[in-house]
Design a protein around this motif. Structure first.
Motif, short mmCIF file in Angstrom:
data_model
loop_
_atom_site.label_atom_id
_atom_site.label_comp_id
_atom_site.label_asym_id
_atom_site.label_seq_id
_atom_site.Cartn_x
_atom_site.Cartn_y
_atom_site.Cartn_z
N HIS A 28 0.83 -1.21 0.00
CA HIS A 28 0.00 0.00 0.00
C HIS A 28 0.86 1.26 0.00
O HIS A 28 0.47 2.28 -0.57
N LYS A 29 2.02 1.20 0.64
CA LYS A 29 2.93 2.34 0.63
C LYS A 29 3.46 2.58 -0.78
O LYS A 29 3.52 3.72 -1.26
N VAL A 30 3.85 1.49 -1.46
CA VAL A 30 4.33 1.60 -2.84
C VAL A 30 3.22 2.13 -3.74
O VAL A 30 3.45 3.00 -4.59
N LEU A 31 2.00 1.64 -3.51
CA LEU A 31 0.86 2.08 -4.33
C LEU A 31 0.59 3.57 -4.12
O LEU A 31 0.35 4.29 -5.09
N ARG A 32 0.63 4.01 -2.89
CA ARG A 32 0.39 5.43 -2.59
C ARG A 32 1.45 6.32 -3.25
O ARG A 32 1.12 7.33 -3.89
N ASN A 33 2.71 5.94 -3.11
CA ASN A 33 3.80 6.71 -3.74
C ASN A 33 3.71 6.67 -5.26
O ASN A 33 3.99 7.67 -5.94
N THR A 34 3.29 5.52 -5.79
CA THR A 34 3.15 5.37 -7.24
C THR A 34 2.07 6.30 -7.77
O THR A 34 2.28 7.01 -8.76
N TYR A 35 0.91 6.31 -7.12
CA TYR A 35 -0.19 7.15 -7.58
C TYR A 35 0.16 8.64 -7.48
O TYR A 35 -0.24 9.44 -8.33
N MET A 36 0.93 9.00 -6.45
CA MET A 36 1.33 10.39 -6.29
C MET A 36 2.27 10.81 -7.42
O MET A 36 2.07 11.86 -8.06
N LEU A 37 3.28 9.98 -7.68
CA LEU A 37 4.24 10.29 -8.75
C LEU A 37 3.57 10.20 -10.12
O LEU A 37 3.84 11.01 -11.01
N LEU A 38 2.67 9.23 -10.29
CA LEU A 38 1.96 9.07 -11.55
C LEU A 38 1.13 10.30 -11.88
O LEU A 38 1.12 10.78 -13.03
N ALA A 205 7.11 1.24 -10.95
CA ALA A 205 5.66 1.04 -11.00
C ALA A 205 4.99 2.21 -11.71
O ALA A 205 4.06 2.04 -12.51
N THR A 206 5.49 3.42 -11.45
CA THR A 206 4.96 4.62 -12.11
C THR A 206 5.19 4.56 -13.61
O THR A 206 4.28 4.86 -14.41
N VAL A 207 6.39 4.18 -14.01
CA VAL A 207 6.72 4.09 -15.44
C VAL A 207 5.79 3.08 -16.12
O VAL A 207 5.24 3.34 -17.20
N SER A 208 5.60 1.92 -15.50
CA SER A 208 4.75 0.88 -16.09
C SER A 208 3.32 1.37 -16.28
O SER A 208 2.72 1.17 -17.35
N LEU A 209 2.77 2.00 -15.25
CA LEU A 209 1.39 2.48 -15.35
C LEU A 209 1.28 3.66 -16.31
O LEU A 209 0.29 3.77 -17.05
N TYR A 210 2.28 4.54 -16.33
CA TYR A 210 2.24 5.67 -17.24
C TYR A 210 2.24 5.19 -18.69
O TYR A 210 1.43 5.66 -19.52
N VAL A 211 3.14 4.28 -19.03
CA VAL A 211 3.21 3.75 -20.40
C VAL A 211 1.91 3.06 -20.77
O VAL A 211 1.42 3.17 -21.90
#
Length: 230
Positions: A28-38, A205-211
């Motif tokens: 959940h911490k990774v997910l939160r940071n990912t969504y913020m950066l995304l 994770a951000t790169v993967s979701l962004y692409v």
């Protein structure tokens, strides 16, 4: 002996539960940071694309696009565990926003172009939020899709190059439809991968979701553009 065995079993269960809880918190911490950066990279990419459209900056061409994309992706992968990784992510997403600008200019120049772009954007947002919410609520593990998605992406990439060089509109349309399905699967897979501890680096994770979002949006643009012409 029975008491010792029972105590050992209870200790093992407690350790297993503790590991699962720790994994869930980490996910959940990774997910939160990912969504913020995304969200920040999507905004930055949109600003870059908007500037490209506003100043009518020409596209970089297929060769420079591929070199720039894979070069920046390689740099981001290498720098993923340092502060420079964040700068690399913004460089990558900014570059992709720049390559998107001429595509947006093309569709905005069509009859009803603004409607096409806004509809594609809305559909992309709804698909992403809907599928992400499904994974977060159901907590299903979609790791079994990895092999299928990898093969699908390779096939889509190779056939898209063929459609580009041989100028086959029908094949390009089929690839766009295929990409919408593949990117929907990628959203399920990537979100599941994050919450279940398969991806522990929020930069990657951000790169993967962004692409994934980028490809979903451009594929929907092409499909809606064809429908508008009919």
């Amino acid at each position: 002996m029975k008491i010792l065995s029972r105590n050992t079993h209870n200790t093992h269960n407690a350790q297993t539960v503790s590991y699962i809880d720790t994994q869930a918190v980490s996910g959940h911490k990774v997910l939160r940071n990912t969504y913020m950066l995304l969200s920040m990279t999507l905004l930055f990419s949109a600003l870059t694309a908007g500037a490209t459209v506003a100043f009518a900056i020409p596209g970089p061409g297929i060769l420079l696009t591929l070199v720039g994309y894979f070069g920046l992706l390689f740099a981001t992968t290498k720098l993923q565990n340092s502060a420079w990784g964040i700068a690399s992510v913004f460089a990558l997403t900014g570059f992709m926003g720049y390559t998107l600008g001429p595509v947006l200019s093309h569709y905005l120049g069509m009859a009803g172009g603004s409607s096409i772009v806004m509809t594609a954007m809305a559909m992309t947002g709804l698909i992403f939020m809907g599928l992400s919410a499904y994974v977060l609520i159901s907590k299903r593990d979609f790791s079994f899709m990895a092999g299928f998605l990898m093969i699908g992406m390779i096939v889509a990439f190779v056939t898209s190059l063929g459609a580009l060089f041989f100028q086959i509109p029908a094949l390009s349309l089929a690839i766009s439809a295929m990409m919408v399905l593949l990117m929907s699967g990628m959203i399920l897979f990537e979100t599941s991968n994050i919450i279940h501890g398969g991806e522990t680096n929020y930069i990657m994770a951000t790169v993967s979701l962004y692409v994934t979002i980028f490809n979903l949006f451009t594929s929907l643009l092409q499909l809606l553009g064809v429908i508008e012409k009919e």
